[in-house]
Every structure is written in structure tokens, then in C-alpha cells.
Design a protein around this motif. Structure first.
Motif, PDB file in Angstrom:
ATOM      1  N   PRO A  86       0.810  -1.233   0.000  1.00 43.37           N
ATOM      2  CA  PRO A  86       0.000   0.000   0.000  1.00 43.37           C
ATOM      3  C   PRO A  86       0.841   1.279   0.000  1.00 43.37           C
ATOM      4  N   HIS A  87       1.995   1.270   0.668  1.00 44.61           N
ATOM      5  CA  HIS A  87       2.724   2.550   0.706  1.00 44.61           C
ATOM      6  C   HIS A  87       3.278   2.902  -0.676  1.00 44.61           C
ATOM      7  N   ASN A  90      -0.011   3.878  -2.880  1.00 44.01           N
ATOM      8  CA  ASN A  90      -0.478   5.234  -2.587  1.00 44.01           C
ATOM      9  C   ASN A  90       0.375   6.284  -3.298  1.00 44.01           C
ATOM     10  N   PHE A  93      -0.818   6.191  -7.144  1.00 46.50           N
ATOM     11  CA  PHE A  93      -2.020   6.914  -7.592  1.00 46.50           C
ATOM     12  C   PHE A  93      -1.892   8.414  -7.352  1.00 46.50           C
ATOM     13  N   ASP A 157       2.221  10.668  -1.106  1.00 47.30           N
ATOM     14  CA  ASP A 157       1.352   9.491  -1.088  1.00 47.30           C
ATOM     15  C   ASP A 157       0.006   9.780  -0.440  1.00 47.30           C
ATOM     16  N   THR A 158      -0.407  11.051  -0.437  1.00 47.43           N
ATOM     17  CA  THR A 158      -1.685  11.351   0.201  1.00 47.43           C
ATOM     18  C   THR A 158      -2.726  11.775  -0.825  1.00 47.43           C
ATOM     19  N   PHE A 161      -4.903  15.380  -4.270  1.00 43.96           N
ATOM     20  CA  PHE A 161      -5.733  16.427  -3.671  1.00 43.96           C
ATOM     21  C   PHE A 161      -5.198  16.827  -2.302  1.00 43.96           C
ATOM     22  N   TYR A 163      -5.475  16.187   0.871  1.00 43.95           N
ATOM     23  CA  TYR A 163      -6.359  16.645   1.937  1.00 43.95           C
ATOM     24  C   TYR A 163      -5.646  16.691   3.282  1.00 43.95           C
ATOM     25  N   LEU A 166      -4.568  14.592   6.688  1.00 36.88           N
ATOM     26  CA  LEU A 166      -3.743  13.453   6.288  1.00 36.88           C
ATOM     27  C   LEU A 166      -2.376  13.915   5.792  1.00 36.88           C
ATOM     28  N   PRO A 470     -14.609   1.461  -3.666  1.00 32.56           N
ATOM     29  CA  PRO A 470     -14.100   2.818  -3.428  1.00 32.56           C
ATOM     30  C   PRO A 470     -12.848   3.087  -4.245  1.00 32.56           C
ATOM     31  N   ARG A 471     -12.523   4.374  -4.356  1.00 34.35           N
ATOM     32  CA  ARG A 471     -11.290   4.767  -5.042  1.00 34.35           C
ATOM     33  C   ARG A 471     -10.112   4.547  -4.117  1.00 34.35           C
ATOM     34  N   ARG A 472      -8.919   4.566  -4.698  1.00 39.08           N
ATOM     35  CA  ARG A 472      -7.671   4.658  -3.943  1.00 39.08           C
ATOM     36  C   ARG A 472      -7.477   3.496  -2.987  1.00 39.08           C
ATOM     37  N   VAL A 473      -7.942   2.296  -3.404  1.00 47.56           N
ATOM     38  CA  VAL A 473      -7.640   1.100  -2.628  1.00 47.56           C
ATOM     39  C   VAL A 473      -6.613   0.293  -3.410  1.00 47.56           C
ATOM     40  N   TYR A 474      -5.603  -0.225  -2.704  1.00 52.50           N
ATOM     41  CA  TYR A 474      -4.528  -0.913  -3.406  1.00 52.50           C
ATOM     42  C   TYR A 474      -4.890  -2.348  -3.717  1.00 52.50           C
ATOM     43  N   THR A 475      -5.945  -2.852  -3.047  1.00 52.26           N
ATOM     44  CA  THR A 475      -6.388  -4.211  -3.335  1.00 52.26           C
ATOM     45  C   THR A 475      -7.837  -4.340  -2.876  1.00 52.26           C
TER      46      THR A 475
END
Lengths: 851, 321
Positions: A86-87, A90, A93, A157-158, A161, A163, A166, A470-475
Motif C-alpha cells: 500500500p505505501h 499510494n 495513484f 502518497d496522500t 488532492f 487533503y 492526512l 471505493p477509489r484509492r484502494v490498493y487491493t
């Protein structure tokens, strides 16, 4: 097409002139306009070269961003895969979005505009050639800084956008977010620079007779885009500066516990982010409006309708940003307003689509490769627009927001609305860029693979989103019903990648070794096709007078007569780079704009700025400060070589019957440049004001000090001194206008002294105010206001000093009265913002009944 | 041939519907809000498809290569009709129709006052788990949401760290969970069933795994469940050695009713009812997503860890009834 007499009348007008020896004239022009080779290639400022650099660099970043997408699609092809942890995912994307938006879409379209616009409006170069070069190097260095973070594995990696919270120092320690904030802000400088330059070039350097009502539609689109950049990017620049201040110095603008608000970031981000979509779409639509009539073999239907649509799109797009925030929990009434506004933007877009349709319907279309991409654009963009209207509906938005439905929608809009027209435009202008024709076979393969692959990827992705992914999920887990749509999307993604590879291959191969292009191979109507292909750096031997919207249809022999030197501004023996300065509305010639030649200053200024960014990133503020001072020095040295400086235009004489040089008038492109720059600056300032009032009224835990820290008498004195200086400068200029420069130098020294006093007052007022910017958002925002005001006063003082020095050297006088006007703009702006700041910081709290 | 055709016709819609099902499918709604949104979608989908097909057909027709042009008068007429009809009236008309359906639909989803006061549930997000609190019953649990079916529920959502978003797709729309703010989302499940909540706002490393089961009970079942959560904590004290071991090693972060008050991690009062293998989780969580700040308990002797886990499991299980 109505005015077939025009060439004849031109003939009569210039018939008596002896023809120039074409080869000799070319050599003379190249001696003045030519691009050097070797290391001195870094000094090139010519718009044709810089436009190409932008496009090539943008294409490289496009490939990088595309490879990131391929990695993500590989991971998501099957459920439960985690070979990309995931790191890393992230980062992928985040950087895919960042690269595609900031390093590909905006710069490459600006590149197209920088390349095409001067030729299309019959100019020899842009209004500020050195600024084009500076913009390019800022873009290049900023891109390299960002890519360094990717190579080091510490990329942002946030999400693109960013936000808060985070992205703040608590939840994202380390450098990753700093790379984004500093690198992107650096790149945005480049975008704003190009925006300013394009506005001024379109308004002031059109060839003789090209009125606002007859300028090519593409110029309207680019004008709108550039103004949107000028107004749209500063909110993000401000937001990024504030977030970087929060991360690096602990100023709590977005920290809810200390009176900030994370939602403020979202407002500022989308205040930029939504116009950004149209900043990308409008030039692409402009490409369609340029090439479609050529292949329909008739003028564009509804020129006025289209112009009004473009302008209203630009306006409406600044009133839509909240539709990215429908789930944030803002008041229902606001949601309803932004929902309706978002649907209203469909009207100007619909008008353009149906104007294109009407053009085809009532024309005699021929089918060439660019039209293939135009059809692809239409189908994809219409679907993207329709899902956009769906998303504007709040109850539906609540379901699909932040799902793959939005990913699908956004790619339909951006790939359909930007990439397809871009490729159409590349195929269309390829003969112009390279002098060679693209193929038909490879081009068809490339298109169909891309088109089918794209729809395979993204059409099914709407369903993936509706199925709740959802968006922005690695799996994702198996058993959610997402397996097969994801597999289809991944396969489609690779088909699309293959298609794009074919397109690139086609363009490169045929650019190098394709069939030679005839002059004006598509029988187009606009002036860029009157240059040689590929063009010479000076574009036109002589600058034609035009009388209609379609110069090459109205005067088909223009390419020849231009090359023969039968039109205006042909003298070159003076060694100046020149183009017409015309009236913004009527296109009447007002002056000759003399343009600077090749220069090292842009490259080294950008380099110094890059070092400043690196210093800020590494948190070695000594280096950052030193680099900033070096950059300032270089920029001032650059500005020194303006006007009547020997390096700019030693000889102010012009040929008999020709207008004066712009540096010898009271008006010129620099004045417009300053004006547009101040619009951008004003947008930044308005965003800061918005932030202040927003936090004051909306932040959930807004905190006021018990009694005001501000030392108001000193600040009041400071905000009264600035307007005084402004009035003083206005008086000097009034005298100058009357032809009296006797006490100019003395007056300017006094002005500089007054500026110094003003700076000291501000510093004293700040010092005595005892703010604690790390404790509350209240004090943090005030600190930023004071920094902003002080910076403006300091720059105003430096400008006054420089003008005084130039007056002493004789570069500024009643013969060359132009520069103090620029300084007056800056002083006026600073005076107004200083007073507004005083009102907002001192008077508003009194009225509110607070501290 | 005819049979095959018929079969396709009969089963195609079923296949299509089957493709729309899933634990988080908005197209398989199980509550009024999600139902309304799904209806809106199907309506918009049909209209959008029609518009796309129409524009594409027009465009392709207009593009057919030809050498003749329309007569000037006819062309001008057509241009005006296309621009005004297609560019102005079509989007305006479509927007009006859309809003005519959309505004009432949106209104129906708002947490407005009702005759029967809705059940209040407070969900607070952290990286990367959910705390669920029933203020009336004074029950706190984590990573599971239970609600009564057939009755409106107001979910009050907030966050303790970054922005998350609360979303149970089969019941209704999502609502962001913002630090410092409390947003209210009205949900209602039509029938008992098990659904899935998903964090919908990117919240960092564990975002993909931030989901939890959502169970809608009949009203009596829900009351029974709630009562279970309120069980007296006496039995936890029955083994004082283990209780004090828990206090020593776990209480700083975890609350356990009657034993400890820690607030950084999930409340463990009913952990045994949500998780059957506490020991397995404790020893392996470092290797499994989502990331958690829970220590890997290396400092405890393996026997002691197993004892605490076993005690925790026994004393927090749902009773057999």
C-alpha cells in the motif's frame, strides 16, 4: 470567403515595392532571430522552440504517468493481490494524478498554445520571450524535483488532492508531502507565467486588422484558458504555501484544535481544482473548433455563440467547486446552489457540441486522421459530460462519490476532453511541426486500439463504482462482485497503452521520415499555415494585414506574398526582433514591439529558484534564502536589460511611416503583463481574505485572543504611507506625460525612501504586535497578511530604487517614459491591499464585536 | 434458434441483475435512501444512453463524406435549430427534469424530524477502525454496527484523526467524518440482513481494509443484542490475576467495562462476540493489513499472552441463549 478581392488589393498596395531576395532576407532574419547551438541552446527564448520543449517534456511525463497507471491496473486485475504494497500504491495513484494534471495536461496544452498562437495571430514571437523560457525551466526543474522523490521511493502518497490533516506533519511526517507542495508550486509559477504571456500576446500582438471579432476561435479559447490559469492557480498556490508553513513552521491554518479548519484546504484546493478541469478542456475544445471547420470545408457555425460559450464556461467554472465536496457536510442550500450551477455548465458545452455538429452537417466533410480522433473525442466526452451532470445531483453523488464511478467519469472527461483532441491536434499540426505527413495505416491502428482500449477500461468502471468499489484502494477482497469488471478494465488498459504506443511510434517515425508536407496540406484557414513548414524562428518575413476570420481562405496566396516580403515590418538591418503591437480590440497598429533576444537570465533565474526549492525541501533555510536572493538579483539584472538599455534597443529610430517602438510610448506589452500579473496576485490575495473570513465564521473551534495583539497605530501609519507614495508616483508620471522629466530622478529617490519608511513601519508594527502564530490560526493568518504586505512594500521599494537608478542612467526619461507606469501599477496594488488588510485585520474584528 | 433467442431474452435481464449484486452494491438497495439513489441512477442511465446514441448517430450522419452542401437558407435554419435546440434547450430541459426528480429525492434523505424519533448511533473513525457508540444504551463497540431494521437511524459521524467517510452502500449515501465536526447521516434498513460499511475517503495506509459488517436486526433482536452489550462486568473480575495482567498490559489503550478505561484503541467489552481468535490476531496482526499501532506483544511470555487472550475471549463472548 466573401472577400475574394483582398489579394488583389494587397497586390495593388504593395505592388510597387521591389521584391526582396528571399534567400538573403531569410539569412538576415535568421542572424537576428536564430537559435544558437551547443550549450547556448539554453539561451533560446523563441516561442517555436520553447513550445516544442514544452510538448516534448510533457510527452515524457505522460509516458511516466501512463506507466504508473499500468502498474496500478496490473495490481487491480485480480482480487487480493498485494505485490505492490500500500505505501507504494499510494505513491503511484498520487503521482499518476499529479503527473497527468500538472506535468502533462496543462504544460503540453500550454506548449501547443505557445507554439501555435503567435503564428495564428500573425506575430513573430510571444510578447515576453524570456518569460516563456523561464516558465519552461521552472516546469522542467520542478518536474525533476518531483521525479526525484519517485526515484527515492519517498514520493507524495496522500492523493493528488493532498487533503489535510492526512497531509500534515502529524499524519505524513517526512518529506513526501513537501515534495508535492514545493514542487507543484514551482511548476505552477511556470503555468501562471505562460498564462500571463498568452493573455498579453493575444491582446496586444495580433497582426494588423485582426480585430477581437475576427480573431481565430482558438485564440479565444486560449485567452479564456490563460485568464482561468491567472485566476485559478493562485488559490492553490496560497493553499500550498499555507500548508507548507503548517508543516515546516507549525502555523495551524488547517488544524481544527488550534482554530484552523481542514475544510479550508478543500475549498481552496477545489477553487483551483474545478477551473483546472476547464483549463484543460477549453484549449482542447479550441483544437476541435480549429480543425473541425477545416475538414468540414466551411467556417465554424455560430462563431459568436461559441465565443459566448467559452467565456461563460470560464466564469461558471469558478462557481462549481463545492460539487467536489457534497459529502463534507456543508449546508443544504449551498449544495443545491452548486448542484444547479454544475448542471448549468452543460449549456455552454452543449452549445459547442451542437455548433460542431451543425458545422459538419452544413459543410462538405472530408475524412482525415485528425477527424478520427475528433469523433473519438465526441463520443467519449459526451458520455463524460452526461455522467458529470449525474454527479451534480446531490442524492446520487452521495452514493457514487469517491468510488470508481467517479474515476470512470473523470477519465471520460479528461481523456475524452483533453487527450483525444490533443492527439487530433498533434496529427493536424504534425506537418507544421515536422514538415512531414503522418501515416494513415498506423494512425488508424493507433486510434482504434486507443479508443477500444479506453472504453473497455473505463466504461465498465462505472459499474465497478456502482457495485461499491471505493477509489484509492490498493487491493480488494474477492466476493464483492468486483473481480470481472476489474479484470476487463485492466485488459482494456493494456490495449489502450498499446494504442498510445502505436500513436507515438507513428508520429515519431513519420516525423523523421514521412512524406514531405505540401504548403498548407489540409487547406486550412488560419495564418500559422502561411509560415514555412517546419517554420523559421521568425515565422513571417512580412506581417500581413488581415480583414476576415479566415485569412488563408480569403487570400490563398498569403504564404507566397508573406515570404516575398510584400507585407509589413520587413526591415531587419537594425538588428531588433520586432513584431506589431496592435490595439486590443480593433487590431490597428499602435507601436512596434521590440522583443529581447536569446538570454541566459531565464535559465539561471530558474536554476536559482530550483535551488531555493531544494533548500526549502531540505529545510536548510540558509541555502533557500541565499538562492532566493540570487534569484532576485538575476531577475533584476534581467529586468535591467529592458527598454532603452543597449542590449534591448539602443537605436530607437524606426523607418519612415512606421510607428514608434513600444519602449518609447506610454503603453506596451509590459504594462499589460504587469496588469495581468496583478490579477493573478489579486486572486491570491482574495484567497487569503477568503481564508481569513472563512476561518472566522466557519472554523469549528475558532479562537480569538482576549484582546487584540495588533499594534494598530503603527499599522495604520504604514497603510496610509503606501497610498501617499502611490499619489506621489502618479504626480511624477503626470509630469512625464507633460514632457517634463527634470525632477524625475530626484522624485524616484524620494519615492524609494518613502518605501523604506513604509517597510520599517510595517516591521515595527509587526514586532510590537506580539503575535504567537504557532498557537492559533488567528495569529497565523495575521502573520501571513503581514508577510504579504511587507513583501509587497519591499518589492515596491526595490522597483522605485531601480527606476531611480535607471533614470540616472538615462534609460527612463520623457523619451522613454514607459517603465514608471509599470511601477505605478505595483504601488497602486500594494497600497490597495495594504489598506484592505488593515480593514480586514483591525476594523472587521471591531465591527464583529470580537477582540 | 428461436429457443436460444427466447432463452437469451428471458435470462439476459436476470444475468444483468446478477451482475449488479454484491455486498456493497448500490444497485442492490436494502433501504429507502439507497433505493431512491438506485432509481435515480436507472432513470438517468436510460436518458443518458439515449442522448449519447442520438448525438453519435447525428454526428456520424453529418460526417459522411460528400461534395454537396445544403442550400444556404436551409443550412442557416438547421444551424439555428441545432444550436438552440441541442445546445440550449436540451441541457436546460434535462436539468429541469433531473432537478424535479432529484430535489425531492435529496430531501427524502435528509435527517429531518420524524414522528418516531430516530435511533442515534455515534460512529467515530480512527486510522483505521471505527468506534461505534449507542448513547442511549451507553454501549460502545468497535468495527461492527448493529441497527434495528424498519426504523430510521441517525448516524452521527466524526473523526479523531484524519478525514474518513462513512458509507453503507446498500443502505444509502456516504458522509465524511471530519475531525472537529459531527455530520449526521439518516439511514434505514428495510429488512434484517448483513451489509458492509466501507471507508470512502482516502485515509492512508489502511484505507483499503477499513470496512466493517453492518447488521440490521428485527426490533426485538436488536434490543436483545443491545442488552447483551450491557451485561454486568462481574464475571471479568472472577479471575483477578488475569484481570490485573490485562490492566497492566492493555488498559492504557483499551477500555473494558468494569476493568479499564483506555481510549486510544477499540473498546474490548464485547470483543469475544466479534472475534473468535483473539490470540491468533494478537500474534499475527503485524503481518496482516490493516496496519495498527497495537504492539506485537513480544515482551509478554507466550503463555501469559495466551492466558490473557483466553480470559478476554471467555469473559467477553456473547452468552449462549
Amino acid at each position: 470567403m466573401t472577400d475574394h478581392e483582398a489579394p488583389l488589393s494587397q497586390e495593388r498596395e504593395h505592388g510597387g515595392k521591389p521584391l526582396l531576395d528571399a534567400a538573403e532576407q531569410h539569412n538576415k532574419l535568421v542572424r537576428v532571430w536564430g537559435n544558437p547551438g551547443g550549450l547556448r541552446v539554453l539561451t533560446v527564448v523563441n516561442h517555436t522552440a520553447i513550445g516544442r520543449y514544452f510538448m516534448i517534456t510533457g510527452a515524457v511525463f505522460f509516458i511516466i504517468g501512463g506507466l504508473m497507471a499500468m502498474l496500478m491496473r496490473t495490481q487491480l486485475a485480480l482480487p487480493g493481490q498485494d505485490w505492490i504494497p500500500p505505501h507504494i500504491y499510494n505513491q503511484l495513484f498520487t503521482m499518476h494524478g499529479t503527473v497527468m494534471m500538472f506535468l502533462f495536461a496543462v504544460p503540453i496544452l500550454e506548449g501547443v498554445a505557445l507554439y501555435v498562437i503567435p503564428k495564428m495571430i500573425g506575430a513573430r514571437d510571444l510578447a515576453f520571450p524570456r518569460l516563456s523560457a523561464l516558465g519552461y525551466y521552472c516546469y522542467l526543474f520542478g518536474g525533476i524535483i518531483l521525479m526525484t522523490s519517485v526515484v527515492l521511493g519517498i514520493a507524495p502518497d496522500t492523493g493528488w488532492f493532498m487533503y489535510t490533516p492526512l497531509s500534515d506533519a502529524v499524519y505524513t511526517p517526512g518529506l513526501s508531502a513537501d515534495f508535492w507542495l514545493i514542487g507543484i508550486t514551482f511548476i505552477e509559477i511556470s503555468a501562471v507565467a505562460a498564462g500571463i504571456e498568452l493573455v498579453v500576446s493575444i491582446m496586444r500582438t495580433r497582426t494588423e486588422g485582426m480585430t477581437l471579432q475576427t480573431m481565430p476561435l482558438f485564440a479565444w479559447y486560449i485567452l479564456a484558458m490563460s485568464l482561468m490559469i491567472v485566476f485559478g492557480f493562485p488559490p492553490l498556490i496560497l493553499a500550498s504555501i499555507l500548508l507548507e508553513l503548517e508543516r515546516a513552521a507549525g502555523l495551524p491554518f488547517y488544524d481544527v484544535l488550534r482554530g484552523g479548519d481542514p475544510i479550508l484546504w478543500q475549498h481552496l484546493f477545489w477553487l483551483f481544482g474545478h477551473p483546472e478541469v476547464y483549463i484543460i478542456f477549453l484549449p482542447a475544445a479550441g483544437i476541435i473548433s480549429t480543425i473541425l471547420p477545416v475538414f468540414a470545408r466551411r467556417p465554424m457555425v455560430g462563431y459568436r455563440w461559441v465565443v459566448v460559450s467559452v467565456i461563460s464556461t470560464a466564469f461558471i467554472s469558478f462557481g462549481l467547486w463545492v460539487h467536489h465536496m457534497f459529502t463534507v457536510g456543508i449546508p443544504q442550500l449551498a449544495q443545491a446552489f452548486f448542484s444547479v450551477a454544475s448542471m448549468m455548465v452543460a449549456v455552454p458545452t452543449g452549445i459547442q457540441i451542437f455548433a460542431w455538429l451543425a458545422t459538419l452537417w452544413t459543410g462538405r466533410p472530408v475524412f482525415e486522421v485528425p477527424m478520427l480522433w475528433t469523433i473519438g473525442f465526441l463520443v467519449i466526452f459526451v458520455i463524460g459530460g452526461l455522467t458529470g451532470v449525474m454527479l451534480a445531483l446531490v442524492p446520487f453523488n452521495w452514493q457514487v462519490h469517491d468510488t470508481h464511478f467517479v474515476v470512470a467519469h473523470m477519465h471520460y472527461v479528461l481523456v475524452g476532453g483533453m487527450f483525444f483532441p490533443l492527439v487530433a491536434g498533434l496529427y493536424y499540426w504534425w506537418p507544421h511541426l515536422t514538415g512531414r505527413m503522418p501515416s494513415k495505416v498506423l494512425a488508424h491502428w493507433g486510434f482504434w486500439l486507443t479508443f477500444v482500449g479506453f472504453n473497455l477500461t473505463f466504461l465498465v468502471m462505472h459499474l465497478t463504482g456502482l457495485l461499491g468499489m471505493p477509489r484509492r484502494v490498493y487491493t480488494y477482497d474477492a466476493g464483492m462482485g468486483w473481480n470481472w469488471p476489474n479484470l476487463v478494465s485492466s485488459i482494456g488498459g493494456f490495449v489502450m497503452a498499446a494504442g498510445i504506443a502505436v500513436v507515438i511510434l507513428d508520429l515519431v517515425l513519420h516525423g523523421l521520415a514521412g512524406r514531405r508536407a505540401r504548403i498548407n496540406p489540409w487547406q486550412a484557414d488560419t495564418l500559422e499555415w502561411a509560415t514555412a513548414t517546419p517554420p523559421a524562428p521568425y515565422n513571417f518575413v512580412s506581417l500581413p494585414k488581415v480583414s476576415g476570420r479566415h485569412p488563408l481562405w480569403e487570400q490563398p496566396d498569403l504564404p507566397e506574398t508573406i515570404a516575398e516580403g510584400r507585407h509589413g515590418l520587413t526591415s531587419i538591418n537594425h538588428g531588433r526582433r520586432e513584431t506589431w503591437g496592435t490595439d486590443p480590440v480593433s487590431g490597428r497598429i499602435r507601436e512596434i514591439i521590440h522583443l529581447p533576444g536569446n538570454s541566459w537570465w531565464p535559465f539561471f533565474s530558474a536554476l536559482a529558484l530550483a535551488f531555493m526549492c531544494i533548500g526549502l525541501l531540505a529545510k536548510v533555510y540558509v541555502i533557500a534564502l541565499a538562492a532566493a536572493l540570487v534569484a532576485l538579483g538575476l531577475l533584476l539584472r534581467w529586468a535591467w536589460e529592458n527598454g532603452t538599455h543597449p542590449a534591448a534597443a539602443p537605436d530607437g529610430r524606426t523607418a519612415a511611416g512606421e510607428p514608434p517602438l513600444h519602449s518609447r510610448t506610454f503603453d506596451g506589452p509590459g504594462l499589460w503583463g504587469m496588469g495581468v500579473t496583478l490579477l493573478a496576485n489579486g486572486s491570491l490575495y482574495m484567497s487569503l481574505l477568503f481564508g481569513w473570513f472563512y476561518l472566522w465564521t466557519v472554523a469549528p473551534q475558532w479562537q480569538l485572543p482576549e484582546h487584540s495583539h495588533l499594534h494598530w497605530p503603527l499599522l495604520l501609519a504604514a497603510s496610509l504611507l503606501m497610498p501617499l507614495g502611490w499619489l506621489w508616483l502618479r504626480r511624477l508620471i503626470a509630469r512625464l506625460r507633460a514632457g517634463d522629466d527634470a525632477r524625475l530622478q530626484q522624485g524616484l529617490w524620494w519615492l524609494a525612501l518613502l518605501g523604506c519608511g513604509q517597510c520599517l513601519l510595517l516591521i515595527a508594527g509587526w514586532w510590537r504586535s506580539a503575535l504567537v502564530p504557532g498557537d492559533t490560526a488567528h495569529d497565523a493568518v495575521i502573520t501571513v497578511f503581514l508577510m504579504y504586505t511587507l513583501l509587497h512594500c519591499a518589492l515596491a521599494t526595490v522597483m522605485a530604487l531601480m527606476q531611480a537608478w535607471r533614470a540616472r542612467r538615462g534609460y527612463v526619461s520623457r523619451l522613454a517614459p514607459y517603465e514608471p507606469l509599470l511601477v505605478e501599477y505595483w504601488w497602486g496594488y500594494s497600497a490597495v491591499t495594504t489598506m484592505v488588510s488593515f480593514a480586514a485585520l483591525v476594523l472587521w474584528p471591531l465591527g464583529w464585536g470580537g477582540a | 434458434m428461436r429457443i436460444a433467442f427466447n432463452t437469451v431474452f428471458k435470462f439476459a435481464p436476470l444475468l444483468l441483475l446478477a451482475a449488479c449484486d454484491g455486498p456493497q452494491s448500490t444497485l442492490q438497495p436494502a433501504g429507502p435512501a439507497a433505493h431512491t439513489a438506485a432509481l435515480l441512477w436507472w432513470g438517468m442511465f436510460i436518458v443518458a444512453t439515449a442522448v449519447t446514441v442520438m448525438v453519435t448517430v447525428f454526428w456520424l450522419w453529418a460526417m459522411r463524406p460528400r461534395e454537396t452542401m445544403l442550400p444556404a437558407l436551409r443550412a442557416r435554419q438547421l444551424q439555428k435549430r441545432l444550436i438552440i435546440g441541442g445546445g440550449l434547450l436540451l441541457p436546460l430541459g434535462a436539468s429541469v427534469v433531473l432537478l424535479a426528480f432529484g430535489i425531492p429525492a435529496g430531501h427524502s434523505m435528509l435527517p429531518l424530524a420524524t414522528d418516531e424519533p430516530p435511533l442515534r448511533i455515534e460512529v467515530t473513525a480512527r486510522q483505521w477502525w471505527w468506534q461505534v457508540h449507542y448513547p442511549e444504551a451507553q454501549v460502545t463497540t468497535a468495527n461492527e454496527l448493529h441497527l434495528p431494521a424498519g426504523r430510521p437511524v441517525d448516524v452521527h459521524v466524526s473523526s479523531e484523526d484524519v478525514i474518513h467517510s462513512f458509507w453503507v452502500p446498500r443502505l444509502g449515501g456516504k458522509m465524511d467524518m471530519v475531525p472537529g465536526r459531527v455530520n449526521v447521516l439518516r439511514l434505514s434498513a428495510a429488512e434484517p440482513g448483513v451489509f458492509r460499511a466501507q471507508c470512502a475517503e482516502f485515509c492512508g495506509l489502511g484505507h483499503a481494509h477499513m470496512h466493517m459488517p453492518v447488521t440490521a436486526h428485527t426490533e426485538p433482536d436488536f434490543q436483545r443484542w443491545l442488552a447483551q452489550q450491557q451485561r454486568a462486568p462481574d464475571e471479568r473480575q472472577a479471575e483477578p490475576a488475569l484481570a490485573s495482567a490485562f490492566r497492566e498490559h492493555c488498559s492504557e489503550c483499551h477500555a473494558l467495562r468494569g476493568v479499564s478505561q483506555g481510549g486510544a484503541g477499540p473498546d474490548l467489552t464485547t470483543i469475544g462476540a466479534r472475534r473468535t481468535d483473539i490470540l491468533g490476531w494478537l500474534t499475527q496482526h503485524a503481518q496482516q493489513p490493516p496496519p495498527t499501532p497495537a504492539p506485537d506483544h513480544g515482551q509478554l511470555a507466550p503463555g501469559q499472552l495466551a492466558d490473557i487472550a483466553d480470559w478476554l475471549q471467555r469473559s467477553t463472548e456473547a452468552p449462549n441463549d
